[in-house]
Design an enzyme around this catalytic site. Structure first.
Site, PDB file in Angstrom:
ATOM      1  CE  LYS A   1      -3.677   2.446   2.478  1.00 23.76           C
ATOM      2  NZ  LYS A   1      -4.727   2.061   4.187  1.00 23.76           N
TER       3      LYS A   1
ATOM      4  CB  SER B   1      -7.320   3.363   3.214  1.00 17.13           C
ATOM      5  OG  SER B   1      -7.001   3.087   4.705  1.00 17.13           O
TER       6      SER B   1
ATOM      7  CB  SER C   1      -8.067   0.835   6.273  1.00 14.38           C
ATOM      8  OG  SER C   1      -8.425   2.114   6.321  1.00 14.38           O
TER       9      SER C   1
END
Length: 490
Positions: free
Chosen positions: A103, A179, A203
């Site tokens: 990420k 996220s 997330s």
């Protein structure tokens, strides 16, 4: 940094044969654990697997937008070194040659970490790995690239002013959640074998549930993190994959020591790859359909309760209906979350703040108006919640809930359109309470809605019971197996 000609030097169909002679869909359906086993016998080649992965990215990612950066040259160079090591019988770690995505909130040496923000310039030195990427590199993982995130990871869907909208591989008109939505979409579509995400209010678990994969938020401090998140003790780092075994394998790597995180726990004594196989029959589980306050879609409830029944009848958990006994801590969470957003926005030069996601800017402004008393009151309430859950787990080994109360909704929206919710935490009531308490929590897929959207079951354990949480997930996975990749990924 993408170089399509090298990722697909022959110009062949991305679904065609790999250099090892295996169809790409066969190779990319393998779990990370199966890839490592194939490398050890010589059945599989790290170069062939990485080439197939890069071809799949070329084919699918223009639609999904899971990656914000793909380093094809670097990935192939790493794969070639891994292949040499396996050929010499000398792999350097547990993930040698396995394609992994990281990420874009986590540092990756040599690549920009823009955090979904136009306010961060890519043209600057990037010398450092985060603890997670450092451990992956030490264990030979092929670091394919960086996955998309909303700006600074501030919300539970994945779009940003920098990278646009990321989409769900099961239904590209739907959000993958966030996220860590880029990581979830990449893993679900076969664009990597493993992905790493962060979880400050759900997330990892929210997008894993929306995309039909396994996502794990470990006990706070189980996976070292650096630099510190602006969202402080709410933020965890963890693995996302298509099987529980792969999550356990990744956790064995990610949980190793890193001196840059003063809050990191000591490395585990044993192996999660072994502990995940611990027997769970006879353990006592609480099932809470609403946590006492949430509104849940009926299809979600039906699928989750079928999975809970399987854990009871087929696995042998002693399941009791029980709410954990706390009021919705939404205000507590939003106080601490807005304070973190204020911290993140304050780090942006004033002249560039107009470039921020307007929702993030408004959240940061609200956090900036908080009083010290309000912040301390939220911390006190957080401690009370931790005590409540600690006492609850004296009676129950694990807590079972839906992961998200709704299936994936239309992409490009922060909240499900047409409803009364106006802020993302309002539709994620099952995830953020356990960021406040720092408990381990995982989601495992349990089925599809009538229109083909994945639904997840959440398993929560007391602090430091990461192995138990994963063992329950694996037990369910064994009796209710799940497709390894989204159908469009083949």
């Amino acid at each position: 940094m993408t170089e399509p000609s090298r990722a697909n030097p022959s110009g062949a169909d991305p679904a065609g044969p790999t250099p090892a002679g295996l169809a790409a869909e066969d190779v990319l359906a393998r779990t990370a654990s199966e890839l490592v086993a194939g490398y050890s016998t010589g059945e599989l080649s790290p170069v062939a697997v990485t080439t197939a992965t890069l071809r799949r990215i070329e084919k699918r990612d223009p639609e999904l937008n899971a990656y914000c950066l793909v380093d094809a040259d670097g990935a192939l160079d790493q794969a070639e070194l891994a292949e040499q090591r396996w050929g010499q019988g000398n792999p350097i770690g547990l993930l040698d040659g396995v394609p992994v995505a990281v990420k874009d909130l986590l540092l990756l040496a040599g690549a920009p970490t823009r955090r979904g923000s136009r306010t961060i310039e890519p043209d600057q030195p990037w010398p450092d790995d985060s603890p997670a990427t450092a451990r992956l590199r030490e264990h030979g993982a092929v670091l394919v690239g960086k996955t998309t995130t909303p700006e600074f990871g501030w919300k539970a869907v994945t779009d940003s002013p920098l990278t646009g909208v990321t989409r769900n591989p099961w239904a590209p008109d739907r959000t993958p959640g966030g996220s860590s939505g880029g990581s979830a979409a990449a893993a679900a579509a076969g664009l990597c074998a493993l992905a790493i995400g962060t979880d400050g209010g759900g997330s990892i678990r929210i997008p894993a549930a929306f995309c039909g994969i396994v996502g794990f938020k470990p006990t706070y401090g189980r996976v070292p993190a650096w630099p510190a998140s602006p969202f402080g003790l709410l933020s965890h780092v963890g693995p996302m994959a298509r099987s529980v075994d792969d999550v356990a394998l990744a956790l064995d790597v990610l949980s190793l020591r890193d001196s840059r995180d003063p809050a990191a726990l000591a490395p585990p004594v044993g192996s999660y790859r072994e502990a995940v196989r611990r027997p769970v029959r006879g353990l006592v589980a609480a099932y809470s359909a609403t946590l006492g306050h949430a509104e849940v879609d009926t299809e979600v409830t039906d699928l989750v309760e079928q999975a809970v029944d399987a854990l009871s009848v087929e696995v042998g958990l002693r399941v009791e209906l029980a709410d954990p006994g706390f009021d919705d801590p939404l205000e507590v969470f939003e106080t601490l979350w807005s304070a973190g957003a204020a911290h993140a926005v304050a780090a942006v030069p004033p002249e560039r703040r107009e470039q921020l996601d307007p929702g993030l800017r408004r959240l940061g402004e609200a956090g900036g108006r908080l009083s010290l008393e309000a912040y301390q009151t939220a911390l006190d309430a957080r401690n009370v919640l931790g005590v409540t859950l600690g006492v609850f787990h004296e009676s129950y080994d694990v807590l079972l809930t839906p992961t998200v109360p709704v299936p994936a909704f239309e992409a490009g929206h922060d909240v499900p359109p047409g409803g009364e919710w106006t802020r993302w935490p309002q539709w994620t009531p099952f995830s953020y309470p356990f960021n406040l308490t720092g408990q381990p929590a995982a989601t495992v897929p349990v089925g599809l809605t009538a229109d083909g959207r994945p639904v997840g079951l959440q398993v929560v354990g007391p602090r430091h019971s990461d192995d138990l949480v994963l063992a329950v997930c694996r037990a369910l996975e064994a009796v209710r197996p799940w497709p390894l990749t989204a159908p469009d990924a083949g």
